[in-house]
Scaffold this motif. Structure first.
Motif, mmCIF file in Angstrom:
data_model
loop_
_atom_site.group_PDB
_atom_site.id
_atom_site.type_symbol
_atom_site.label_atom_id
_atom_site.label_comp_id
_atom_site.label_asym_id
_atom_site.label_seq_id
_atom_site.Cartn_x
_atom_site.Cartn_y
_atom_site.Cartn_z
ATOM 1 N N LEU A 668 0.836 -1.195 0.000
ATOM 2 C CA LEU A 668 0.000 0.000 0.000
ATOM 3 C C LEU A 668 0.881 1.260 0.000
ATOM 4 N N GLU A 669 1.931 1.246 0.810
ATOM 5 C CA GLU A 669 2.823 2.410 0.865
ATOM 6 C C GLU A 669 3.513 2.618 -0.482
ATOM 7 N N ARG A 670 3.968 1.510 -1.129
ATOM 8 C CA ARG A 670 4.627 1.634 -2.425
ATOM 9 C C ARG A 670 3.651 2.094 -3.507
ATOM 10 N N ALA A 671 2.385 1.609 -3.421
ATOM 11 C CA ALA A 671 1.380 2.039 -4.391
ATOM 12 C C ALA A 671 1.067 3.527 -4.226
ATOM 13 N N GLN A 672 0.990 3.972 -2.952
ATOM 14 C CA GLN A 672 0.751 5.391 -2.706
ATOM 15 C C GLN A 672 1.891 6.240 -3.267
ATOM 16 N N GLU A 724 0.582 9.869 -19.737
ATOM 17 C CA GLU A 724 0.884 10.051 -18.321
ATOM 18 C C GLU A 724 -0.386 9.995 -17.482
ATOM 19 N N GLY A 725 -1.456 10.594 -18.005
ATOM 20 C CA GLY A 725 -2.736 10.542 -17.303
ATOM 21 C C GLY A 725 -3.241 9.119 -17.157
ATOM 22 N N GLN A 726 -3.030 8.314 -18.200
ATOM 23 C CA GLN A 726 -3.437 6.910 -18.120
ATOM 24 C C GLN A 726 -2.593 6.161 -17.089
ATOM 25 N N GLN A 732 -3.478 4.545 -9.651
ATOM 26 C CA GLN A 732 -4.564 4.734 -8.684
ATOM 27 C C GLN A 732 -5.407 3.470 -8.560
ATOM 28 N N THR A 733 -5.631 2.813 -9.692
ATOM 29 C CA THR A 733 -6.396 1.559 -9.663
ATOM 30 C C THR A 733 -5.669 0.502 -8.837
ATOM 31 N N ASP A 734 -4.342 0.404 -9.065
ATOM 32 C CA ASP A 734 -3.548 -0.547 -8.285
ATOM 33 C C ASP A 734 -3.597 -0.211 -6.794
ATOM 34 N N LEU A 735 -3.535 1.099 -6.476
ATOM 35 C CA LEU A 735 -3.621 1.533 -5.080
ATOM 36 C C LEU A 735 -4.955 1.140 -4.471
ATOM 37 N N VAL A 738 -5.020 -2.624 -3.767
ATOM 38 C CA VAL A 738 -4.250 -3.009 -2.569
ATOM 39 C C VAL A 738 -4.977 -2.563 -1.299
ATOM 40 N N ALA A 739 -5.523 -1.338 -1.325
ATOM 41 C CA ALA A 739 -6.255 -0.845 -0.156
ATOM 42 C C ALA A 739 -7.454 -1.730 0.148
ATOM 43 N N GLN A 740 -8.151 -2.172 -0.900
ATOM 44 C CA GLN A 740 -9.307 -3.043 -0.690
ATOM 45 C C GLN A 740 -8.880 -4.401 -0.147
ATOM 46 N N GLN A 741 -7.751 -4.928 -0.669
ATOM 47 C CA GLN A 741 -7.243 -6.201 -0.148
ATOM 48 C C GLN A 741 -6.906 -6.091 1.344
#
Length: 805
Positions: A668-672, A724-726, A732-735, A738-741
């Motif tokens: 989660l920290e790495r995704a953030q 870059e926007g994509q 954000q989707t990956d974050l 992970v947050a949901q997991q």
């Protein structure tokens, strides 16, 4: 079930953000096992200290943990003001009429306002009247007033009971017990005695030690007699009369006699004895909160009682088995004066011992004060949790900061400046908590108490609260006196001044008594030896069961179903009675020696068939009581065993999922971090694109040979910006995934924790272990003379120690 209603978690409030000083949505749930390392609450008047203390006690009771509370000011009596219906009529007797007058409203209107305030306050903290009802159902509430008559009485000076073997076998513990008892008693006489130099202290200490070494208890009369005629010849190497001349001892004896004869002395000799086990659990094993209200006492009396209570708590503690779970809580409000940095009052040694040793027995000590400068912080270094509220002066804050730094030494703690800043900004009901089991310190605001805070409870209010209970106990004692078991034939038997002649072949014994002017009545005594063995219940115990039965001259002389147990050691039976006693006539069947042999066989058959060993089993855990253990004591032990199993299971679950949680938290920290990096790159790309497009537009407007290239470059920048926007969206989707997991895993852990239950069912199973006929023998059948005293109305009362009633 509400989020805070978790096993072993005390719901104390919500975490406060130190940057904004505003409560967050995070609940402050305090692990009950952390309290075994004790806690200190410090805060000035108005800081919310009383509310926090009541929150702790309420949560302990909700978890089935009993509480013994010392209340020097009267604040803890509010624990009895719990109103599940939250109706104005419930609040009306406890509102202040003067407050209503100042507000320009009637007391009924003020009661309605208080009821509405409590309804809203509880609702804001997701509580309700139903939780209050659960609290009242889970615990028994009582207010004691030692040395007073408002609440339930406590017998302190009726006798100085010999300590249990655990104390007698520990020389340090015995010395502390003797010293604390004598120091407190002399304090009542206004004697500030040095245990090493005071003749009074040394003499009384030797009297107690001498009696206790022989397993004897002393009462005040015995202590006074011992002062005049000591049961020993020397103190140290000096004769008693040289060390403490008889004339001087007489003056000490007179001082104690004057105390004994004083009008208020009787209040110290009546009521419940200092049995901490009974203060913590009802006879049925239900947890209790026993509030010792001492506001009505003077300083010397308070010190004496607190010292006696703490020493009694030490004695109880040392008879318990070790445990890492919270077995009970000792809460003391306004500790200042009882645990000072200088001096050694009678209350300090036992309190220091409790702070050092109680953890091993599951006894959590909570000390509260508004005077931080009057505490022994060296002793308080044994406390694992500190809860600090608003402080009165800079001197108070400096002293607390010094103590906190000592308590947090060697840990990942905040600096002194950080702690100073947090303490300086505390608002009402906001506390800084330092817990050695958690790091770093955290700010939190306390939840709304279920108990109505009416202010200090006065003596008349205590009398109102305890009136029904005192009346019920009085009726029970009266009923027990009227229903004193006595053989049915006694009332019809005439008595004679001389003992009847007993023919040869009849064994004759006397039940010992210390009462004068007794009447002996003849009954059949059958002393049975019985063994109870069961591999299923893992019990193998042998004992003696003496039975006494009435004998008549009818067709069935003895009815064994009506026999009762004689609670007297058969080895203590005597061969002669008390001089001057009178005797009943003896039924002819009891004087026939041939009947005794037949009755011995009947007694053995009766015991094998109808006198099983009764055990109790808690169905949830399968725990079985030990032989001789009462149902109430077993319920208390089963409840503790349930909490121990629950705490172990919770720790096991935490360990099971710890690595998975840590892995997801790292992801989660790495995704953030990745989202932040992608956002920064996207912003840079957007800036470059805008600059490129701008340059192309200017070229198109003002001419130049490179305008087409500039426009193409700008279009290329737009493409990079979109990519870059994509990338930001993907990060954000990956974050989010992970947050949901992590959230799902935490929910799974909590679900498994919530699925745990505390064993200790109210529906115990009774197990009867019968003895085999071959395991019952009757070594003694005798004519037993039982002593009674007869009242003017003819009612008989047993006059031997151990008789029921």
């Amino acid at each position: 079930m509400p989020d805070y209603e978790k096993l072993g978690a005390f719901y104390l409030g919500k975490v406060v953000d130190p940057a904004t000083n505003q409560p967050t949505s995070d609940l402050l749930l305090y692990d009950s096992t952390d309290l075994t390392t004790h806690a200190v609450i410090i805060g000035m008047t108005g800081s919310g200290k009383t509310g926090l203390g009541l929150d702790l006690i309420e949560e302990a009771l909700m978890d089935g943990v009993p509480v013994l509370a010392v209340d020097p000011k009267g604040d803890l009596g509010n624990l009895l003001l719990t109103f599940p219906e939250l109706a104005p009529a419930d609040f009306r007797p406890w509102v202040d009429d003067a407050e209503a007058t100042r507000a320009g409203i009637t007391p009924d209107e003020l009661a309605a306002q208080k009821a509405a305030l409590w309804q809203k306050g509880l609702a804001d903290w997701h509580q309700s009247g139903e939780r209050i009802r659960t609290l009242r159902e889970k615990a028994d509430f009582a207010v004691y007033t030692p040395g007073g008559s408002a609440g339930l009485p406590v017998s302190v000076l009726k006798g100085f009971d010999a300590p249990p073997p655990e104390i007698m076998d520990d020389s340090d513990a015995l010395r502390e017990r003797v010293q604390g008892t004598v120091t407190g008693l002399l304090g009542l006489l206004g004697i500030d005695a040095d245990p090493m130099r005071s003749r009074e202290h040394v003499l009384l200490s030797n009297l107690l030690s001498s009696a206790w070494a022989q397993g004897q208890s002393l009462d005040m009369a015995g202590l006074i007699a011992g002062i005049q005629t000591p049961p020993f010849q020397q103190i140290g190497v000096m004769p008693v009369d040289s060390f403490y001349p008889p004339k001087d001892r007489f003056e000490l004896a007179m001082s104690l006699n004057n105390l004994l004869a004083s009008p208020g002395f009787q209040a110290w000799t009546q009521g419940e004895s200092l049995d901490v086990g009974r203060f913590l659990f009802t006879p049925a094993g239900k947890p209790r909160v026993s509030i010792m209200s001492i506001a009505h006492l003077n300083d010397a009396e308070r010190m004496f009682f607190v010292a006696m209570l703490l020493n009694a708590t030490l004695s109880w503690m040392r008879t318990q088995s070790g445990t890492s779970s919270l077995r009970a809580m000792l809460y003391m409000d306004e500790i200042a004066g009882y645990f000072p940095p200088n001096g050694n009052p009678p209350s300090k040694p036992p309190m220091l011992t409790l702070l050092k040793q109680a953890r091993a027995f599951g006894l959590g000590v909570v000390l509260s004060t508004q005077n931080p400068v009057d505490l022994d912080y060296k002793g308080l270094s044994n406390a694992g949790t500190w809860m600090i509220g608003r402080l009165q002066t800079e001197n108070d804050k400096a002293r607390v900061l010094e103590a906190l730094q000592g308590a947090t030494a060697g840990q990942d703690a905040l600096t002194r400046d950080q702690l100073d800043a947090m303490l300086s900004g505390l608002g009402k009901r906001v506390f800084l908590m330092h817990n050695v089991h958690e790091s770093p310190p955290v700010l939190f605001t306390t939840r709304w108490t279920m108990s109505y805070l009416a202010g200090p409870i006065t003596g008349s209010q205590i009398r109102r609260l305890m009136q029904g209970r005192k009346a019920a106990e009085g009726r029970q004692q009266t009923a027990e006196g009227q229903n004193t078991p006595a053989p049915s034939v006694l009332g019809s038997l005439p008595s004679a001044p001389a003992k009847p002649v007993i023919p040869p072949g009849i064994t004759e014994v006397f039940v010992p008594t210390t009462a004068p002017d007794v009447q002996y009545h003849a009954q059949l005594l059958a002393v049975t030896q019985v063994r109870y063995a069961s591999t299923k219940y893992r019990v193998d115990v042998a004992g003696v069961l003496p039975l006494v039965a009435d004998v008549t001259d009818g067709p069935i002389p003895v009815t064994w179903d009506e026999a009762t147990e004689l609670r007297v050691d058969p080895n203590a039976l005597e061969k002669a009675g008390t001089p001057g006693a009178t005797f009943s006539e003896v039924p002819a069947a009891l004087l026939n020696a041939k009947n005794h042999a037949k009755w011995a066989k009947e007694a053995a058959k009766f015991v094998a068939a109808s006198k099983p060993l009764t055990l109790w089993q808690e169905p949830g855990s399968g725990v079985i009581s030990t032989p001789g253990e009462t149902e109430g004591n077993f319920r208390a032990r089963a409840s503790l065993a349930g909490r121990e199993a629950r705490d172990a299971a919770v720790q096991k679950l935490r360990a099971k999922y710890a690595s998975k949680v840590a892995t997801l938290q790292d992801r989660l920290e790495r995704a953030q971090l990745k989202v932040q990096q992608q956002q920064a790159q996207a912003q840079q790309a957007q800036l470059q694109t805008a600059m490129s497009v701008g340059a192309g537009v200017l070229g198109a407007l003002f001419g130049g040979g490179r305008k087409t290239t500039a426009i193409r470059s700008g279009m290329s920048g737009v493409g990079r910006s979109m990519r870059e926007g994509q990338d930001v969206q993907a990060a954000q989707t990956d974050l989010n995934q992970v947050a949901q997991q992590l959230q799902d895993l935490q929910a799974q852990v909590q679900a498994e924790v919530d699925a745990l239950t505390v064993t200790g069912s109210s529906d115990l199973v009774q197990l009867d272990v019968k003895a085999k006929s071959t395991d019952v023998t009757v070594p003694l059948v005798a004519l037993a003379w039982l002593p009674y005293t007869r009242a003017a109305n003819g009612m008989l009362t047993p006059a031997w120690e151990g008789a029921e009633g």
